[in-house]
Write an enzyme that holds these catalytic residues in place. Structure first.
Site, short mmCIF file in Angstrom:
data_model
loop_
_atom_site.label_atom_id
_atom_site.label_comp_id
_atom_site.label_asym_id
_atom_site.label_seq_id
_atom_site.Cartn_x
_atom_site.Cartn_y
_atom_site.Cartn_z
N GLY A 1 -14.20 -13.43 -9.58
CA GLY A 1 -14.69 -12.35 -10.42
C GLY A 1 -15.69 -11.21 -9.57
N GLU B 1 -19.21 -25.80 -12.39
CA GLU B 1 -18.31 -25.97 -13.15
C GLU B 1 -17.22 -27.15 -12.44
OE1 GLU B 1 -15.64 -22.76 -13.73
OE2 GLU B 1 -15.52 -23.11 -15.86
N GLY C 1 -10.53 -15.88 -14.66
CA GLY C 1 -10.55 -16.94 -13.82
C GLY C 1 -12.00 -17.19 -13.10
N SER C 2 -12.06 -17.77 -12.01
CA SER C 2 -13.33 -18.10 -11.47
C SER C 2 -14.29 -17.20 -11.24
CB SER C 2 -13.30 -19.11 -10.21
OG SER C 2 -12.55 -18.30 -9.15
N LYS D 1 -0.27 -10.66 -13.04
CA LYS D 1 -0.21 -11.50 -11.79
C LYS D 1 -0.51 -12.88 -12.58
CE LYS D 1 -1.96 -13.38 -9.09
NZ LYS D 1 -1.92 -15.12 -8.91
N GLU E 1 -13.37 -12.36 -17.37
CA GLU E 1 -13.81 -13.58 -18.30
C GLU E 1 -13.85 -14.68 -17.30
OE1 GLU E 1 -14.02 -13.67 -21.35
OE2 GLU E 1 -13.07 -11.86 -22.11
N CYS F 1 -12.37 -23.20 -19.88
CA CYS F 1 -13.51 -22.42 -19.50
C CYS F 1 -14.44 -22.56 -20.15
CB CYS F 1 -13.18 -20.90 -19.45
SG CYS F 1 -12.37 -20.13 -20.83
P1 NAD Z 1 -9.26 -18.45 -9.55
O1 NAD Z 1 -10.27 -17.46 -9.96
O2 NAD Z 1 -8.99 -19.07 -8.44
O3 NAD Z 1 -7.94 -18.04 -10.06
C1 NAD Z 1 -7.64 -17.05 -11.07
C2 NAD Z 1 -6.48 -16.14 -10.80
O4 NAD Z 1 -7.00 -15.14 -9.87
C3 NAD Z 1 -5.16 -16.59 -10.11
O5 NAD Z 1 -3.93 -15.92 -10.62
C4 NAD Z 1 -5.29 -16.40 -8.69
O6 NAD Z 1 -4.17 -16.25 -8.13
C5 NAD Z 1 -6.09 -15.01 -8.79
N1 NAD Z 1 -6.75 -14.83 -7.48
C6 NAD Z 1 -7.61 -15.66 -6.66
N2 NAD Z 1 -8.02 -15.08 -5.67
C7 NAD Z 1 -7.82 -13.76 -5.87
C8 NAD Z 1 -8.38 -12.60 -5.38
N3 NAD Z 1 -9.09 -12.56 -4.13
N4 NAD Z 1 -8.03 -11.36 -5.83
C9 NAD Z 1 -7.47 -11.49 -7.00
N5 NAD Z 1 -7.17 -12.31 -7.75
C10 NAD Z 1 -7.35 -13.47 -6.99
O7 NAD Z 1 -9.48 -19.71 -10.91
P2 NAD Z 1 -8.60 -20.53 -11.45
O8 NAD Z 1 -8.79 -21.87 -10.62
O9 NAD Z 1 -7.13 -20.35 -11.48
O10 NAD Z 1 -8.86 -20.83 -12.93
C11 NAD Z 1 -10.17 -21.61 -13.21
C12 NAD Z 1 -11.28 -20.79 -13.48
O11 NAD Z 1 -10.69 -19.86 -14.66
C13 NAD Z 1 -12.36 -21.31 -13.83
O12 NAD Z 1 -13.55 -21.16 -13.32
C14 NAD Z 1 -12.35 -21.18 -15.43
O13 NAD Z 1 -13.86 -21.25 -16.22
C15 NAD Z 1 -11.87 -19.79 -15.58
N6 NAD Z 1 -11.49 -19.29 -16.91
C16 NAD Z 1 -12.14 -18.43 -18.01
C17 NAD Z 1 -11.62 -18.17 -18.96
C18 NAD Z 1 -12.43 -17.28 -19.91
O14 NAD Z 1 -12.06 -16.72 -20.69
N7 NAD Z 1 -13.69 -17.05 -19.43
C19 NAD Z 1 -10.41 -18.71 -19.44
C20 NAD Z 1 -9.64 -19.70 -18.78
C21 NAD Z 1 -10.39 -19.97 -17.45
#
Ligand code: NAD
Length: 794
Positions: free
Chosen positions: A249, A397, A244-245, A192, A266, A300
């Site tokens: 997570g 962040e 993601g965030s 996804k 992650e 990130c």
């Molecule tokens: P986000 O958590 O909002 O979204 C990430 C993904 O999760 C998207 O595909 C989103 O559609 C999906 N998502 C959103 N809500 C969800 C839910 N309730 N259930 C399942 N999936 C859901 O994050 P973002 O704003 O897209 O990305 C930024 C974040 O990602 C930052 O916090 C960044 O630090 C982190 N990040 C971490 C790494 C790493 O390797 N540690 C790498 C890149 C980004």
């Protein structure tokens, strides 16, 4: 005009990359996409679509399908049908597919780079030189793991169907980090992508099918959070890998708790960039540019907290500001720009509002007077100085091109400030004194440390967080294990429920009774009365009372955790020292083998012979971990640069351990010894039903030079104590072996500080079988890998 004035007035002309092919691809699909399921594009079940826009212009770029539970279900079915045949193909055949995917990325590198720049807003220079080549490198590297799988991971098997959810900041690269290892090792995938940036994933899936990837092996379902959530909740998915965030997570951790799905997270970061006064200042300034303005700071592991040694702070800020003034923000397809657009208006607003908060909380703001393109989501490179360590901008962040700066005086203060965050993704240390840099690196709570460098990545070097930056690794051998499960655990069956017989009160005879020995708790190296001053009966197989133990409560767990926290020196003790102590424990248990066998037989009703065999197996296990203590070591990587990356096995910290009822001594030893061997300190809840072997073990601990606080034992009701351990913010890892309910509770309640959990979901382990209960199978969960990158040369 003199040559000097000519140079002064010289500016960059536009150097746009052609986007014809990318636009033609969009046009071929009429800028409207379905999901990619079972080898082809399919319309979303409910017919709903979302717009995806071009960040640099704000114009709609395409419409992507909005996935719902029916779409996810179709994709999971396709992945499930493909998984068996894909795994059966065998490693070498899968290696060929992975190799073909790597070549395919290279062949279509320019198209992928241009589409990524348009869709995400990041500079073409970065997509062309970093995202795309690194994505290809991931497929090459993992083609290698597929080739070697049957030899290198002989005791493992694929997890099955994997749901992968990725963010928008490195859409293609994150796809590669997730898809390459999953497919290489015999899993199939439902991916996804992020709603802002799904196009390169759709293009990748289409090209992969053209390159011969069988239908159903990789499925892409687009959509926003609800689509991701449907994937997380699907009962036929075996694992979720999420990037993601931290906020999302956490939600995913809660939703998957007790489901048996394996999970890697992650998450976010607030990584320190530490500059000592003996650093190469110009080198460090360039490092900052890369750390926080690369990808507009939407990284990130961005070095978003600058920590500068006080004596050089003014000089450093001055040079940094001068460098900032020469950065160019512009159209992503312009080959001569340094920064492109922020991904979406909502992210731009978040950055602006956090910067406003920073100013309101007293920080000084610097933004160079450089032009920003009209329209679109652009934000200038930003520096905030005079930031208090507790300020919002120092702790949250921002995920944008905003650097916050603080000063420190001593190395100890630098470490304290660096670790003053709930995150632990990455850190960067700048000093020309190698001894100083390498002294600081192990002290930083972060999964990756770069020495005199930043943002170095490679498929062969694991990447992932400590603490609330998540758990699991991507890349390297440790990343491969995230997509495998031990064969020895595959045949585990649910534990048979055992009824505790009712307590029979039998009056004693007239003989002299044995001296009463009521087992207390064992906390901080001392036997301690339980806080509530209650005892619980230990009932033997026929219902007779065989002893009493303390009824531990929340307060006792808290005291035990504090004692374990205080025993921090154990984590720094040499591996040789830890090995000696484990051998000594084995030796001292052996000296009392008959007594322990009698105790086990009396408590459980087992034959003397079986009980004696359990004690012998426990002694052997302690010896085995004495052996492993100085051998389960990290490795030295030689990534494609002049330098090394040291993958170091570090202890996780304080671990809670909840033991099952069967094999009361052997299971206790099997769970405690690997954690202690790797330098963790433990708080153990022994078998609820048969705790006396563990309480007798106090004396073995006391006579074996185990430092106070390294092993703490709290007897009592398992579920209540599990709950307290799971909720405790100072417990870093939690292993729960016993009931299904306790496993679910542990996973669900560990969400506060995102503990590393290892639970058995109520499936019984054969503790006598070393393949299932000894060695790397558990040691891997007792460490976290830190990768320290050390480039060298001029
Ligand atoms: P986000 O958590 O909002 O979204 C990430 C993904 O999760 C998207 O595909 C989103 O559609 C999906 N998502 C959103 N809500 C969800 C839910 N309730 N259930 C399942 N999936 C859901 O994050 P973002 O704003 O897209 O990305 C930024 C974040 O990602 C930052 O916090 C960044 O630090 C982190 N990040 C971490 C790494 C790493 O390797 N540690 C790498 C890149 C980004």
């Amino acid at each position: 005009m003199s040559v000097a004035t000519f140079f002064d007035s010289m500016d960059y002309g536009p150097a746009p990359e052609a986007d014809g092919e990318a636009r033609a691809w969009l046009a071929r699909h009429e800028a409207r996409f379905g999901h990619f399921i079972d080898g082809r594009f399919v319309a979303p079940a409910a017919g709903a679509h979302l717009d995806t826009a071009e960040p640099a212009t704000g114009k709609t770029l395409a419409r992507i399908a909005k996935g719902d539970t029916a779409d996810i279900d179709a994709a999971v079915k396709a992945a499930r049908a493909a998984q068996g045949p894909w795994a059966k193909l065998g490693g070498p055949a899968r290696a060929r597919h992975l190799y073909a995917l790597a070549r395919m990325i290279q062949r279509h590198g320019r198209l992928l780079a241009v589409l990524e720049a348009i869709d995400n807003g990041k500079p073409i220079r970065e997509t062309r030189d970093l995202d795309v080549p690194l994505a290809a490198r991931h497929f090459y590297h993992h083609a290698g793991w597929a080739q070697l799988q049957e030899r290198e991971f002989a005791d493992q098997q694929p997890v099955g169907v994997v749901g992968q959810i990725i963010p928008w900041n490195f859409p293609l690269l994150m796809l590669a980090w997730k898809v390459a290892p999953a497919l290489a090792l015999g899993n199939t995938v439902v991916l996804k992508p992020a709603e802002f940036t799904s196009l390169t994933a759709l293009l990748f899936a289409e090209l992969a099918t053209q390159a011969g990837l069988p239908a159903g092996v990789l499925n892409v379902v687009t959509g926003a959070g609800e689509t991701g959530s449907a994937l997380v909740e699907h009962p036929n998915v075996d694992k979720i890998a999420f990037t993601g965030s931290t906020e999302v997570g956490r939600l995913i951790r809660e939703k998957t708790a007790g489901s048996g799905k394996s999970l890697t997270l992650e998450l976010g970061g607030k990584s320190p960039f530490i500059v000592f006064d003996d650093a190469d200042i110009d080198g460090a300034v360039e490092g900052v540019v890369d750390a926080i303005w690369f990808n507009q700071g939407q990284v990130c592991c961005a070095g978003s907290r600058l920590l500068v040694q006080e004596g050089i702070a003014e000089t450093f800020y001055a040079r940094l500001k001068r460098r900032m003034a020469s950065l160019r923000v512009g159209a992503p397809l312009d080959k001569a720009i340094d920064m492109g657009a922020i991904v979406a208006p909502v992210q731009l607003e978040r950055i602006k509002s956090l910067v406003a908060t920073g100013v309101a909380e007293g920080a000084a703001l610097y933004q160079p007077q450089i032009g920003l393109p009209e329209g679109g989501c652009f934000y200038p490179p930003t520096l905030m100085t005079g930031v208090h360590p507790a300020a919002t901008v120092a702790t949250e962040e921002i995920f944008g091109p905003v650097l916050v700066a603080m000063t420190f005086r001593t190395p100890d203060e630098a470490v304290m400030l660096a670790n003053n965050t709930r995150y632990g993704l990455a850190a960067s240390v700048w000093s020309e004194t190698i001894g100083l840099a390498l002294d600081i690196a192990p002290k930083l709570q972060a999964g990756v440390v770069w020495v005199n460098a930043t943002n170095l990545f490679d498929a062969g070097v694991g990447f992932g967080g400590y603490r609330e930056s998540g758990f699991g690794r991507e890349g390297g051998r440790e990343g491969a294990y995230e997509y495998l499960k031990p064969k020895a655990w595959a045949a585990r069956l649910p534990r048979a429920a055992s009824d505790v017989p009712a307590l029979q009160v039998v009056p004693g005879g007239m003989e002299t009774p044995a001296i009463d020995r009521t087992a207390k708790l064992f906390v901080g190296g001392k036997q301690a009365r339980p806080d509530g001053n209650y005892s619980r009966p230990v009932i033997g197989p026929t219902g007779r009372l065989v002893g009493e133990v303390g009824e531990g409560n929340r307060k006792d767990i808290r005291n035990a955790v504090a004692a374990a926290r205080g025993a921090e020196a154990w984590s720094r003790a040499t591996a040789h020292n830890r090995a000696q102590i484990l051998y000594y424990l084995g030796e001292n248990l052996s000296a009392r083998a008959a007594e322990f066998a009698g105790r086990i037989a009396g408590m459980t009703g087992q034959s003397k012979g079986k009980a004696a065999a359990e004690v012998e197996a426990s002694i052997a296990r302690l010896f085995a971990y004495g052996a492993w203590a100085d051998k389960f070591e990290g490795t030295v990587h030689t990534p494609p640069l002049r330098g090394l990356a040291l993958a170091v096995h570090e202890p996780i910290g304080v671990a809670g351990v909840v033991c099952p009822d069967e094999a009361p001594l052997l299971a206790f030893v099997s769970l405690v010894a690997p954690l202690v061997a790797m330098g963790n300190r433990v708080v153990v809840v022994p078998s609820e039903r048969h705790p006396l072997a563990a309480t007798d073990f106090y004396q073995v601990l006391e006579t074996s030079d185990v430092p106070a606080g390294v092993v703490n034992i709290v007897t009592g009701a398992r579920d209540g104590l599990t709950r307290t351990l799971a909720e405790h913010e100072d417990v870093d890892a939690l292993w729960v072996f016993g009931s299904r309910e306790a496993s679910a509770l542990a996973e669900r309640l560990s969400v506060g500080n995102l503990k590393r959990t290892l639970v058995d979901h109520g499936l019984a382990t054969d503790w006598r079988n070393p393949a299932a209960a000894e060695g790397p199978i558990l040691l891997r969960h007792a460490v976290q890998v830190k990768n320290i990158w050390i480039p060298y040369g001029e």
